[in-house]
Write a protein that holds these residues in place. Structure first.
Motif, PDB file in Angstrom:
ATOM      1  N   PRO A 202     -45.706   7.324   3.144  1.00  0.00           N
ATOM      2  CA  PRO A 202     -45.258   8.706   3.256  1.00  0.00           C
ATOM      3  C   PRO A 202     -44.714   9.227   1.926  1.00  0.00           C
ATOM      4  O   PRO A 202     -44.280   8.455   1.071  1.00  0.00           O
ATOM      5  CB  PRO A 202     -44.150   8.622   4.307  1.00  0.00           C
ATOM      6  N   ALA A 203     -44.734  10.574   1.790  1.00  0.00           N
ATOM      7  CA  ALA A 203     -44.334  11.207   0.537  1.00  0.00           C
ATOM      8  C   ALA A 203     -43.144  12.122   0.766  1.00  0.00           C
ATOM      9  O   ALA A 203     -43.024  12.759   1.820  1.00  0.00           O
ATOM     10  CB  ALA A 203     -45.500  12.014  -0.037  1.00  0.00           C
ATOM     11  N   PHE A 204     -42.269  12.209  -0.219  1.00  0.00           N
ATOM     12  CA  PHE A 204     -41.139  13.139  -0.188  1.00  0.00           C
ATOM     13  C   PHE A 204     -41.657  14.555   0.015  1.00  0.00           C
ATOM     14  O   PHE A 204     -42.524  15.018  -0.709  1.00  0.00           O
ATOM     15  CB  PHE A 204     -40.359  13.020  -1.495  1.00  0.00           C
ATOM     16  N   TYR A 205     -41.130  15.249   1.014  1.00  0.00           N
ATOM     17  CA  TYR A 205     -41.682  16.562   1.349  1.00  0.00           C
ATOM     18  C   TYR A 205     -41.433  17.605   0.262  1.00  0.00           C
ATOM     19  O   TYR A 205     -42.170  18.585   0.165  1.00  0.00           O
ATOM     20  CB  TYR A 205     -41.173  17.053   2.707  1.00  0.00           C
ATOM     21  N   GLY A 206     -40.431  17.403  -0.593  1.00  0.00           N
ATOM     22  CA  GLY A 206     -40.233  18.322  -1.716  1.00  0.00           C
ATOM     23  C   GLY A 206     -41.414  18.288  -2.668  1.00  0.00           C
ATOM     24  O   GLY A 206     -41.831  19.318  -3.210  1.00  0.00           O
ATOM     25  N   LEU A 207     -41.978  17.098  -2.877  1.00  0.00           N
ATOM     26  CA  LEU A 207     -43.181  16.983  -3.701  1.00  0.00           C
ATOM     27  C   LEU A 207     -44.357  17.679  -3.023  1.00  0.00           C
ATOM     28  O   LEU A 207     -45.145  18.375  -3.677  1.00  0.00           O
ATOM     29  CB  LEU A 207     -43.516  15.509  -3.940  1.00  0.00           C
ATOM     30  N   LEU A 208     -44.486  17.510  -1.715  1.00  0.00           N
ATOM     31  CA  LEU A 208     -45.573  18.165  -0.987  1.00  0.00           C
ATOM     32  C   LEU A 208     -45.464  19.681  -1.089  1.00  0.00           C
ATOM     33  O   LEU A 208     -46.467  20.386  -1.207  1.00  0.00           O
ATOM     34  CB  LEU A 208     -45.563  17.717   0.475  1.00  0.00           C
ATOM     35  N   GLY A 431     -40.992  12.849  10.863  1.00  0.00           N
ATOM     36  CA  GLY A 431     -41.888  12.135   9.962  1.00  0.00           C
ATOM     37  C   GLY A 431     -43.108  12.927   9.552  1.00  0.00           C
ATOM     38  O   GLY A 431     -43.657  12.708   8.466  1.00  0.00           O
ATOM     39  N   ALA A 432     -43.541  13.870  10.398  1.00  0.00           N
ATOM     40  CA  ALA A 432     -44.768  14.617  10.108  1.00  0.00           C
ATOM     41  C   ALA A 432     -44.698  15.372   8.795  1.00  0.00           C
ATOM     42  O   ALA A 432     -45.707  15.539   8.109  1.00  0.00           O
ATOM     43  CB  ALA A 432     -45.074  15.580  11.255  1.00  0.00           C
ATOM     44  N   ILE A 433     -43.514  15.848   8.404  1.00  0.00           N
ATOM     45  CA  ILE A 433     -43.438  16.651   7.176  1.00  0.00           C
ATOM     46  C   ILE A 433     -43.522  15.797   5.917  1.00  0.00           C
ATOM     47  O   ILE A 433     -43.542  16.329   4.806  1.00  0.00           O
ATOM     48  CB  ILE A 433     -42.165  17.524   7.131  1.00  0.00           C
ATOM     49  N   PHE A 434     -43.608  14.475   6.082  1.00  0.00           N
ATOM     50  CA  PHE A 434     -43.820  13.591   4.943  1.00  0.00           C
ATOM     51  C   PHE A 434     -45.310  13.290   4.757  1.00  0.00           C
ATOM     52  O   PHE A 434     -45.688  12.406   4.000  1.00  0.00           O
ATOM     53  CB  PHE A 434     -43.026  12.299   5.120  1.00  0.00           C
ATOM     54  N   SER A 435     -46.137  14.048   5.465  1.00  0.00           N
ATOM     55  CA  SER A 435     -47.591  13.952   5.373  1.00  0.00           C
ATOM     56  C   SER A 435     -48.128  15.279   4.841  1.00  0.00           C
ATOM     57  O   SER A 435     -47.564  16.335   5.147  1.00  0.00           O
ATOM     58  CB  SER A 435     -48.180  13.661   6.756  1.00  0.00           C
ATOM     59  N   PRO A 436     -49.202  15.265   4.041  1.00  0.00           N
ATOM     60  CA  PRO A 436     -49.731  16.527   3.486  1.00  0.00           C
ATOM     61  C   PRO A 436     -50.147  17.543   4.541  1.00  0.00           C
ATOM     62  O   PRO A 436     -50.087  18.750   4.299  1.00  0.00           O
ATOM     63  CB  PRO A 436     -50.942  16.063   2.668  1.00  0.00           C
ATOM     64  N   THR A 437     -50.566  17.075   5.715  1.00  0.00           N
ATOM     65  CA  THR A 437     -51.025  17.995   6.762  1.00  0.00           C
ATOM     66  C   THR A 437     -50.255  17.719   8.051  1.00  0.00           C
ATOM     67  O   THR A 437     -50.800  17.136   9.001  1.00  0.00           O
ATOM     68  CB  THR A 437     -52.536  17.837   7.002  1.00  0.00           C
ATOM     69  N   GLY A 441     -54.235  17.635  13.961  1.00  0.00           N
ATOM     70  CA  GLY A 441     -54.294  16.842  15.186  1.00  0.00           C
ATOM     71  C   GLY A 441     -54.088  15.363  14.946  1.00  0.00           C
ATOM     72  O   GLY A 441     -53.640  14.639  15.829  1.00  0.00           O
ATOM     73  N   SER A 442     -54.411  14.889  13.749  1.00  0.00           N
ATOM     74  CA  SER A 442     -54.258  13.462  13.427  1.00  0.00           C
ATOM     75  C   SER A 442     -53.112  13.237  12.444  1.00  0.00           C
ATOM     76  O   SER A 442     -53.174  12.359  11.598  1.00  0.00           O
ATOM     77  CB  SER A 442     -55.567  12.921  12.836  1.00  0.00           C
ATOM     78  N   ALA A 443     -52.086  14.062  12.572  1.00  0.00           N
ATOM     79  CA  ALA A 443     -50.960  13.984  11.641  1.00  0.00           C
ATOM     80  C   ALA A 443     -50.352  12.584  11.652  1.00  0.00           C
ATOM     81  O   ALA A 443     -50.127  11.995  12.704  1.00  0.00           O
ATOM     82  CB  ALA A 443     -49.893  15.008  12.008  1.00  0.00           C
ATOM     83  N   ARG A 444     -50.095  12.045  10.465  1.00  0.00           N
ATOM     84  CA  ARG A 444     -49.485  10.729  10.354  1.00  0.00           C
ATOM     85  C   ARG A 444     -47.984  10.821  10.582  1.00  0.00           C
ATOM     86  O   ARG A 444     -47.374  11.861  10.426  1.00  0.00           O
ATOM     87  CB  ARG A 444     -49.766  10.140   8.979  1.00  0.00           C
ATOM     88  N   TYR A 445     -47.402   9.710  10.950  1.00  0.00           N
ATOM     89  CA  TYR A 445     -45.955   9.572  11.100  1.00  0.00           C
ATOM     90  C   TYR A 445     -45.393  10.466  12.202  1.00  0.00           C
ATOM     91  O   TYR A 445     -44.247  10.905  12.123  1.00  0.00           O
ATOM     92  CB  TYR A 445     -45.257   9.854   9.761  1.00  0.00           C
ATOM     93  N   SER A 446     -46.188  10.726  13.233  1.00  0.00           N
ATOM     94  CA  SER A 446     -45.719  11.598  14.312  1.00  0.00           C
ATOM     95  C   SER A 446     -44.583  10.956  15.104  1.00  0.00           C
ATOM     96  O   SER A 446     -43.795  11.662  15.728  1.00  0.00           O
ATOM     97  CB  SER A 446     -46.872  11.955  15.257  1.00  0.00           C
TER      98      SER A 446
END
Length: 478
Positions: A202-208, A431-437, A441-446
């Motif tokens: 997962p990525a820091f959402y500020g970077l996203l 967790g979803a906001i640490f994913s680019p999308t 429907g297939s969002a990671r870290y749900s």
């Protein structure tokens, strides 16, 4: 009949179990407790050693005896997350705005945004430094500061970085409005809209958010919970995709808290150099390691490579100072220009005040004091999760920083949990906001959430964690 040390151990055990001493909290010193209880030093030592043998205490050479976690949940898997990596546009990061609003509202239990509470920050030292600057240099505060930043602060940052192995010139230090602007300027310096940027997952959402604002595509690569990004995955990605930049948090990543080994840092820097790709290093949490030894930055280990080093004082001094910096010797002139056309300069008052703190040595003293506090806070919340949350919950084991990445049982929706928690005046980061999308429907870290542990360790926190656990159980109940 029991001995006096056994009676003491029994009393302390009861206090620990009742929550009078929290996980990670230091017990009174041996001599202090002996004097308070009218006992001999040897009796207190024997009592502490019994509690240590029973798993209640842990001896720390610097902090004496501290309360040990007794309900530690299972850790995240140490294996990298396996998923197909393909560049994707970043979208729907406006979800993070809700976190920002809640983080500024004292009515909420603020476990969402990674913002330390006031008790973790050097309030009095900072206030004194600000007053000294206002009194000594009032005329300096009546005009724009230079776009690169105050000379005094740039010089102190360069000196401090040299102590940790990164020899840089003060002329190459560009002061920014927090690390977020440092990242934005770095991305603008080496990319154009539509370019591909490698990030952690997962990525820091500020970077996203920065990627979304710049119109860039994110290539999220597998990230190990202990060691960070996988160099082999990076090598494969560089041969497969037209990557223009790579952004990493090598030291105590957000949200995992992982620490990349030095050999991985060197290899990644070399791989990027072979392909002519810039490395943007976010070292926000580098000063907050739990073992007291500051890890090396990528810049220190590979000084000749094309590296943008970004950092901030937001997590160590005050978020509201809005003070960060970026160093990239090969791009100093461009960064200075981008800073100028963005907002001319950063305010002089906080720069000069922080320069005073650095020069006086008070900043280093504060770091020595606050690191064990962050570690204790992380341990306490982790232990509470193990005690309260449903079976199957797993947590990260950060080696620094103050956030926890929590994997909830399958069937718990982290985004729904965040919405339900807001209704209870509790802010968490889904967790979803640490994913680019996050809304796909297939969002990671749900079924993940991130928790900020740098909050007041009190009864209000305990109630908030109990509420979150109950909300999770409600989702799991048919």
């Amino acid at each position: 009949m029991s001995f006096r040390y056994q009676q003491l151990a029994s009393e302390l055990q009861q206090q620990i179990e009742q929550g009078q001493y929290a996980c990670g909290e230091r017990l009174p010193g041996v001599r202090e407790l002996a004097k308070r209880r009218a006992l001999s030093v040897s009796t207190v030592v024997a009592g502490y050693r019994q509690l240590e043998a029973e798993g209640y205490l842990q001896a720390n050479s610097r902090s004496g005896y501290v309360v040990k976690a007794r309900y530690q949940p299972p850790p995240l898997s140490s294996a990298p997350l396996q998923h197909a990596a393909a560049p994707s546009a970043v979208s729907s990061q406006h979800m993070a705005l809700t976190l920002s609003k809640a983080a500024a509202d004292p009515a909420y239990m603020r476990l969402g945004a990674a913002v330390p509470a006031a008790e973790y920050l050097p309030q009095h030292a900072l206030q004194k430094a600000l007053q000294q600057v206002i009194k000594a240099q009032p005329a300096r505060l009546m005009c724009y500061e230079a776009s690169r930043g105050a000379t005094e602060l740039r010089r102190e940052i360069a000196r401090r970085m040299a102590l940790h192995g990164a020899v840089v010139s003060p002329q190459d230090v560009i002061i920014t409005n927090g690390c977020q602007e440092a990242l934005m300027l770095s991305l603008k310096a080496v990319t154009r809209p539509g370019d591909v940027v490698v990030i952690e997952s997962p990525a820091f959402y500020g970077l996203l958010q920065a990627l979304e604002a710049a119109g860039l595509k994110a290539l999220a690569l597998p990230t190990d919970a202990q060691n960070g990004i996988d160099p082999d995955a990076l090598e494969q990605a560089l041969t497969q995709w037209p990557v223009k930049a790579c952004v990493l948090i090598a030291n105590y990543s957000n949200p995992l808290g992982s620490l990349m080994p030095d050999q991985h840092k060197k290899r990644i820097a070399a791989l990027l150099a072979e392909h002519g790709i810039a490395l943007i290093e976010d070292d926000t949490y580098g000063d907050l390691g739990f073992n007291g030894q500051r890890p090396a930055s990528c810049l220190a280990l590979a000084p000749k490579q094309d590296i943008f080093y970004c950092s901030t004082f937001s997590k160590t001094l005050s978020p509201d100072l809005r003070l960060g910096w970026v160093i990239a010797p090969k791009h100093t002139a461009k960064l200075e220009y981008l800073k100028f056309i963005s907002n001319i300069s950063t305010a002089a008052l906080p720069q000069l005040a922080v320069a005073k703190l650095l020069q006086s040595g008070r900043f280093e003293r504060h770091l020595r004091q606050v690191r064990p506090l962050y570690q204790a806070a992380v341990q306490r919340i982790s232990s509470s999760i193990g005690r309260l949350f449903p079976a199957g919950t797993r947590v990260s084991q950060p080696q620094g920083g103050f956030v926890l990445w929590v994997e909830l049982p399958q069937g718990v929706d982290g985004y729904l949990l965040a919405q339900q928690a807001l209704a209870e005046k509790i802010s968490i980061a889904p967790g979803a906001i640490f994913s680019p999308t996050p809304l796909s429907g297939s969002a990671r870290y749900s079924n993940f959430i991130r928790l900020n542990c740098a909050v007041a360790q009190d009864a209000r926190l305990e109630r908030a964690l109990q509420t979150l656990a109950q909300l999770c159980l409600r989702q799991l109940t048919p």
